[in-house]
Design an enzyme around this catalytic site. Structure first.
Site, mmCIF file in Angstrom:
data_model
loop_
_atom_site.group_PDB
_atom_site.id
_atom_site.type_symbol
_atom_site.label_atom_id
_atom_site.label_comp_id
_atom_site.label_asym_id
_atom_site.label_seq_id
_atom_site.Cartn_x
_atom_site.Cartn_y
_atom_site.Cartn_z
ATOM 1 N N GLU A 163 0.863 -1.176 0.000
ATOM 2 C CA GLU A 163 0.000 0.000 0.000
ATOM 3 C C GLU A 163 0.901 1.227 0.000
ATOM 4 O O GLU A 163 1.784 1.344 0.865
ATOM 5 C CB GLU A 163 -0.905 0.007 1.231
ATOM 6 C CG GLU A 163 -1.908 1.161 1.212
ATOM 7 C CD GLU A 163 -2.835 1.163 2.416
ATOM 8 O OE1 GLU A 163 -3.708 2.052 2.472
ATOM 9 O OE2 GLU A 163 -2.683 0.290 3.292
ATOM 10 N N ARG B 41 5.907 -14.160 9.589
ATOM 11 C CA ARG B 41 6.190 -12.728 9.595
ATOM 12 C C ARG B 41 7.490 -12.479 10.334
ATOM 13 O O ARG B 41 7.744 -13.046 11.395
ATOM 14 C CB ARG B 41 5.046 -11.970 10.274
ATOM 15 C CG ARG B 41 5.228 -10.449 10.274
ATOM 16 C CD ARG B 41 4.120 -9.786 11.080
ATOM 17 N NE ARG B 41 4.326 -8.349 11.174
ATOM 18 C CZ ARG B 41 3.702 -7.459 10.431
ATOM 19 N NH1 ARG B 41 2.825 -7.858 9.545
ATOM 20 N NH2 ARG B 41 3.929 -6.168 10.588
ATOM 21 N N LYS C 277 4.125 0.047 10.810
ATOM 22 C CA LYS C 277 4.022 1.247 9.981
ATOM 23 C C LYS C 277 3.450 2.421 10.781
ATOM 24 O O LYS C 277 3.851 3.573 10.608
ATOM 25 C CB LYS C 277 3.163 0.960 8.751
ATOM 26 C CG LYS C 277 3.229 2.042 7.692
ATOM 27 C CD LYS C 277 2.408 1.675 6.462
ATOM 28 C CE LYS C 277 3.040 0.585 5.664
ATOM 29 N NZ LYS C 277 2.318 0.337 4.387
#
Length: 559
Positions: A37, A263, A273
């Site tokens: 994104e 992850r 983020k």
């Protein structure tokens, strides 16, 4: 490192996909994708996801797509798009012509929503965001149906068309998939698939006022591009049933398959983020490219190489679950990459003046010094030697402690690449009493490379010619966080967790003239100090600024 590791050549994900492909489920080329994104910068965890997708396509003779998940106009910007493309190419994972944008598929995604409405699989809901949450239930209690769930297909088509035409206020209505409010998987409890947002989109402008949710748009985008495997991190595992439901309800032939991998987290490093944005926007760091951040921009500015980052990811291998890796492994991979390809130069951080009293006045001698002691192929350079030089203040001790083998009164050491010198006199500041200057003599018979064997010294120290030295600022970086823990969701007061000495700026460092023409991002080993990089942000033709990448000492424990 707390992870379940498989051999990097045949790790669990590779084995699984190879087994699935044996039944020929696809009549198209193997294809993976990385869907960032564009609302921030990539970080070291992103590199792990990129490598997983890129290498899988490469090993199986497929394609790799970079597709921007740009379906939220409130946070996205072309600045991030350009930065992500640059960072991925810098890492060495060039997607070539296969760069795509989710927003380019807006019409197809909207048509897919209409298809679900016509099938009775989606409905327009008027519940407020708070009510949607309340109706959803909990992990232990089922949800309850929205009072708008049983609207007719005709009514839903009309309402959705009005949503698209901008006839309703923002957030007043949403389109929801009609699945199962009692599902044990909360993601399947009539998830929102479209919402109303009035904001300028960086790519489509004001063409749209409704935007799809990621979980709805993503499988459709994969299907449009012919993706075969959507490889994503483990937190999306619970979203996989919704991914498959969307593709099934849209009757997608040979639908792409979602598969998950672990992850990656690093000790003492912020990769959230949201937290990274806080650090930047609140001014705790010097932008998204601050060398203390794990963003790819920050790592690049600090001096990490693409090869060291790729080597780090290869060293980790494939992981199945949420895993935490010691940050010292990344430093180790960087040292391994740099040690045979960087020039070792002399830089004096805390200078102490030395006058060699028996050396000729106004004479400059150019001495050959190897560029890299571990790589003879890198050759030598010439370093100027003069009567007045600077040495490190720590390399002199007036009253030497036991085991101290550097310079002290009446003691002898070698100047690297030059001569033996002996300290004859110590000049002190009359006010402070600190050592201000050393007077030494040199032995011309002891020149490096001359073959002199008359006597030996135990210490070698570095130096720079006072006449020829150039000045620079040096940024010494340590870990950004005070301890090795990773901040939790409840942490928010950065003053309590940030290391106040994560950046120490040393002004007026004296360096040999070889570094005068250093290019931004050019890397060196400073003798005895560590590996350094010319800062790409602040180094100019008139000013040199170096970032310490890592010290020389390797703290990584492979065991």
């Amino acid at each position: 490192m707390t992870n379940e590791k498989e051999p990097t050549t045949e790790h669990f994900l590779y084995k699984r996909i190879v087994e699935e492909l044996e039944s020929n489920p696809f009549h198209r080329t193997m294809c993976t994708r990385f869907p960032p994104e564009p609302n921030g910068y990539l970080h070291i965890g992103s590199a792990y996801a990129i490598q997983t997708n890129y290498s899988m396509a490469q090993k199986l003779n497929g394609r790799f797509h970079l597709r921007f998940d740009d379906t939220n106009p409130l946070k996205e910007d072309i600045e991030y798009v350009n930065a992500i493309i640059e960072d991925i190419r810098w890492l060495g994972y060039d997607p070539g012509p296969h760069i795509y944008y989710g927003s380019d598929y807006s019409e197809q995604i909207c048509e897919a929503a209409v298809t679900l409405i016509r099938k009775g699989k989606a409905y327009v809901c008027d519940l407020t965001p708070e009510e949607v949450t309340e109706y959803r239930g909990t992990l232990t209690e089922p949800g309850k149906n929205s009072p708008y769930r049983n609207r007719t297909v005709k009514e839903n088509l009309e309402l959705f068309a009005k949503m698209k035409n901008g006839e309703f206020p923002a957030s007043s209505k949403v389109l929801r998939a009609k699945i199962d409010m009692s599902s044990p998987n909360i993601n399947m409890r009539d998830p929102i698939i479209y919402r109303i947002v009035y904001a300028e989109h960086y790519r489509t402008g004001s063409d749209w006022c409704i935007y799809p949710m990621y979980d709805f748009a993503h499988p459709i985008q994969d299907a449009i591009e012919g993706i075969t495997y959507s490889l994503c991190s483990i937190e999306f595992k619970d979203h996989r049933p919704l991914y498959e439901w969307v593709l099934q309800e849209l009757d997608i032939p040979e639908p792409p398959r979602q598969r998950e991998f672990g992850r990656l987290s690093l000790t003492g490093v912020v990769t959230s983020k949201r937290f990274l944005r806080q650090l930047v926007e609140e001014g705790h760091v010097d932008g998204w490219d601050d060398p203390r951040l794990p963003t790819l921009r920050g790592l690049r500015r600090r001096g990490f190489t693409p090869e060291s980052i790729r080597g780090f990811i290869e060293e980790i291998g494939s992981i199945r679950t949420q895993s935490t890796v010691d940050i010292s492994l990344l430093d180790h991979c960087l040292r391994q990459d740099l040690k045979q390809q960087t020039v070792s130069v002399m830089a004096v951080m805390n200078p102490l003046k030395m006058v060699i009293t028996n050396y000729p006045d106004d004479h400059t001698e150019w001495l050959p010094i190897e560029n890299n002691s571990e790589n003879e192929a890198m050759g030598k350079r010439e370093v100027p030697f003069t009567k007045t030089i600077y040495i490190e203040r720590d390399d002199f001790m007036e009253v030497p402690s036991k085991g101290y083998h550097r310079l002290s009164p009446n003691a002898e050491v070698r100047l690297k690449g030059a001569y033996f010198i002996r300290c004859e006199d110590v000049i002190k500041d009359p006010v402070t009493g600190e050592v201000a200057e050393l007077h030494c003599t040199y032995d011309p018979l002891t020149k490096s490379g001359s073959g002199f064997t008359g006597r030996k010294v135990k210490g070698t120290i570095h130096w720079v010619s006072a006449e020829h030295a150039v000045k620079a600022d040096v940024h010494l970086y340590e870990k950004l966080l005070l301890d090795s823990g990773i901040p939790g969701e409840e942490d928010g007061d950065w003053a309590d967790v940030l290391n106040p000495e994560s950046l120490v700026i040393v002004r007026d460092v004296w360096m040999e003239p070889f570094v005068k023409q250093a290019r931004p991002e050019q890397k060196f080993q400073f003798f005895r100090h560590g590996y350094f990089c010319a800062d790409r942000k602040y180094t100019t033709g008139d000013k040199l600024v170096f970032n310490r990448i890592v010290p020389l000492k390797d703290t990584f424990n492979r065991k």
